[in-house]
Design a protein around this motif. Structure first.
Motif, mmCIF file in Angstrom:
data_model
loop_
_atom_site.group_PDB
_atom_site.id
_atom_site.type_symbol
_atom_site.label_atom_id
_atom_site.label_comp_id
_atom_site.label_asym_id
_atom_site.label_seq_id
_atom_site.Cartn_x
_atom_site.Cartn_y
_atom_site.Cartn_z
ATOM 1 N N ALA A 61 -5.806 -0.300 4.177
ATOM 2 C CA ALA A 61 -6.445 -0.894 3.114
ATOM 3 C C ALA A 61 -5.792 -1.365 2.029
ATOM 4 C CB ALA A 61 -7.566 -0.011 2.520
ATOM 5 N N LYS A 62 -4.442 -1.212 1.834
ATOM 6 C CA LYS A 62 -3.588 -1.710 0.823
ATOM 7 C C LYS A 62 -3.613 -3.294 1.150
ATOM 8 C CE LYS A 62 -0.920 2.041 -0.459
ATOM 9 N NZ LYS A 62 0.517 3.078 -0.349
ATOM 10 N N PHE A 63 -3.300 -3.618 2.173
ATOM 11 C CA PHE A 63 -2.919 -4.868 2.691
ATOM 12 C C PHE A 63 -4.295 -5.874 3.233
ATOM 13 C CE2 PHE A 63 0.266 -1.684 3.305
ATOM 14 C CZ PHE A 63 1.368 -2.452 2.830
ATOM 15 N N ALA A 64 -3.964 -7.190 2.762
ATOM 16 C CA ALA A 64 -4.878 -7.973 3.173
ATOM 17 C C ALA A 64 -4.304 -8.742 4.421
ATOM 18 C CB ALA A 64 -4.920 -9.224 2.158
ATOM 19 N N ASP A 65 -3.029 -8.521 4.728
ATOM 20 C CA ASP A 65 -2.410 -9.294 5.869
ATOM 21 C C ASP A 65 -3.088 -8.696 7.089
ATOM 22 O OD1 ASP A 65 -0.810 -10.506 7.560
ATOM 23 O OD2 ASP A 65 0.786 -8.863 7.516
ATOM 24 N N PRO A 66 -3.548 -9.210 8.062
ATOM 25 C CA PRO A 66 -4.235 -8.441 9.173
ATOM 26 C C PRO A 66 -3.621 -7.875 10.030
ATOM 27 C CG PRO A 66 -4.922 -10.975 9.241
ATOM 28 C CD PRO A 66 -3.942 -10.700 7.990
ATOM 29 N N GLN A 68 -0.116 -6.605 9.367
ATOM 30 C CA GLN A 68 0.108 -5.372 8.787
ATOM 31 C C GLN A 68 -0.903 -4.187 8.900
ATOM 32 O OE1 GLN A 68 2.956 -4.296 8.122
ATOM 33 N NE2 GLN A 68 3.041 -2.870 6.186
ATOM 34 N N ARG A 69 -2.073 -4.545 8.599
ATOM 35 C CA ARG A 69 -3.390 -3.712 8.822
ATOM 36 C C ARG A 69 -3.387 -3.298 10.128
ATOM 37 N NH1 ARG A 69 -7.322 -3.254 5.355
ATOM 38 N NH2 ARG A 69 -8.976 -3.188 7.271
ATOM 39 N N ALA A 70 -3.257 -4.353 11.226
ATOM 40 C CA ALA A 70 -3.222 -3.845 12.457
ATOM 41 C C ALA A 70 -1.895 -2.640 12.788
ATOM 42 C CB ALA A 70 -3.452 -4.960 13.526
ATOM 43 N N ARG A 71 -0.802 -3.073 12.375
ATOM 44 C CA ARG A 71 0.248 -1.964 12.768
ATOM 45 C C ARG A 71 -0.164 -0.667 12.011
ATOM 46 N NH1 ARG A 71 3.709 -7.113 11.785
ATOM 47 N NH2 ARG A 71 3.424 -6.734 9.682
ATOM 48 N N ILE A 72 -0.405 -0.609 10.853
ATOM 49 C CA ILE A 72 -0.848 0.746 10.389
ATOM 50 C C ILE A 72 -1.797 1.279 10.966
ATOM 51 C CG2 ILE A 72 -1.581 1.983 8.277
ATOM 52 C CD1 ILE A 72 -0.212 -0.187 6.656
ATOM 53 N N TYR A 73 -2.786 0.525 11.603
ATOM 54 C CA TYR A 73 -4.018 1.263 12.252
ATOM 55 C C TYR A 73 -3.623 1.855 13.657
ATOM 56 C CZ TYR A 73 -7.982 1.444 15.437
ATOM 57 O OH TYR A 73 -9.122 1.671 16.299
ATOM 58 N N ALA A 74 -2.538 1.263 14.174
ATOM 59 C CA ALA A 74 -1.906 1.895 15.493
ATOM 60 C C ALA A 74 -0.767 2.804 15.328
ATOM 61 C CB ALA A 74 -1.564 0.473 16.348
ATOM 62 N N CYS A 75 -0.509 3.262 14.003
ATOM 63 C CA CYS A 75 0.762 4.015 13.914
ATOM 64 C C CYS A 75 0.327 5.319 14.637
ATOM 65 C CB CYS A 75 0.785 4.490 12.160
ATOM 66 S SG CYS A 75 1.755 3.114 11.475
ATOM 67 N N ALA A 81 2.027 6.085 9.131
ATOM 68 C CA ALA A 81 1.221 5.331 8.341
ATOM 69 C C ALA A 81 1.500 5.050 6.972
ATOM 70 C CB ALA A 81 -0.331 5.622 8.615
ATOM 71 N N ALA A 82 1.702 6.452 6.599
ATOM 72 C CA ALA A 82 2.074 6.623 4.940
ATOM 73 C C ALA A 82 3.332 5.716 4.581
ATOM 74 C CB ALA A 82 2.253 8.132 4.587
ATOM 75 N N LEU A 83 4.351 5.664 5.525
ATOM 76 C CA LEU A 83 5.417 5.199 5.375
ATOM 77 C C LEU A 83 5.478 3.707 5.256
ATOM 78 C CD1 LEU A 83 8.045 7.392 7.395
ATOM 79 C CD2 LEU A 83 7.652 7.232 4.679
ATOM 80 N N ARG A 88 7.106 -2.297 0.754
ATOM 81 C CA ARG A 88 6.572 -3.456 0.051
ATOM 82 C C ARG A 88 7.209 -4.955 0.381
ATOM 83 N NH1 ARG A 88 3.506 -0.649 -0.547
ATOM 84 N NH2 ARG A 88 2.673 0.364 -2.075
ATOM 85 N N SER A 89 7.735 -5.020 1.510
ATOM 86 C CA SER A 89 8.452 -6.238 1.898
ATOM 87 C C SER A 89 7.045 -7.230 2.236
ATOM 88 C CB SER A 89 9.129 -5.977 3.308
ATOM 89 O OG SER A 89 8.478 -5.472 4.067
#
Ligand SMILES: Nc1c(N[C@@H]2O[C@H](COP(=O)(O)O)[C@@H](O)[C@H]2O)[nH]c(=O)[nH]c1=O
Length: 164
Positions: A61-66, A68-75, A81-83, A88-89
């Protein structure tokens, strides 16, 4: 839950109950409280997706970029996911500080609405204070000297108060 003192703190990130007085003893193994950690394996549906953990939802939820959101979703784990959420790149949402408590509240609601067993267990911790006991997170947690806002513990106690 049976405890010999009503002042026992239930600690869940590093789940070691802290007796405030040597006569206080928890009768449940401390590890049981780890179901309150955001890393706990309690999937839930929110925003049309099935999330592995609260940590996955919160970090995405921190990211607007879809992407990055998808990458975290699939961690594969909440730790990855926390890392990734700390990376912040890719910029996080400008309003993140203003919304993060609500994001966490929503995810916790979904988690405890989905899993009856931990819902009942959270309810059963009343009236003991819940402490996200960690030396590394002065916003969501609190350390052994009482430094830190314990916002995660407060949100869980807020959720619990709506069950009573
Ligand atoms: N590092 C850690 C947890 N930290 C979690 O990280 C989140 C805060 O992230 P941020 O706002 O990016 O600093 C929040 O969900 C907090 O509970 N939790 C755990 O159970 N075990 C851990 O090892």
């Amino acid at each position: 839950m049976k405890c010999v003192s009503r002042f026992l703190l239930l600690c869940f990130a590093n789940p070691i109950p802290i007796p405030l007085d040597p006569t206080m003893v928890a009768l449940l193994p401390p590890i049981w409280y780890s179901c309150f950690s955001n890393f706990s394996d309690h999937p839930f549906e929110l925003d049309g997706k099935l999330w592995f953990t609260v940590e996955h939802y919160f970090q995405a939820a921190k990211f607007a970029d879809p992407q990055q959101r998808a990458r975290i979703y699939a961690c594969p784990s909440p730790m990855t996911a926390a890392l990734m959420g700390k990376d912040r790149s890719i910029p996080i949402r400008a309003d993140w500080d203003a919304i993060k408590l609500d994001v966490m509240r929503q995810a916790l609601n979904a988690k405890f609405d989905t899993h009856q067993q931990i819902h009942d267990f959270l309810q059963a911790t009343h009236p003991y204070p819940l402490l996200n006991y960690t030396a590394f997170d002065p916003f969501w947690g609190q350390d052994k000297r009482g430094h830190g806002q314990n916002q995660l513990g407060k949100l869980l106690m807020e959720r619990r108060s709506r069950m009573l």
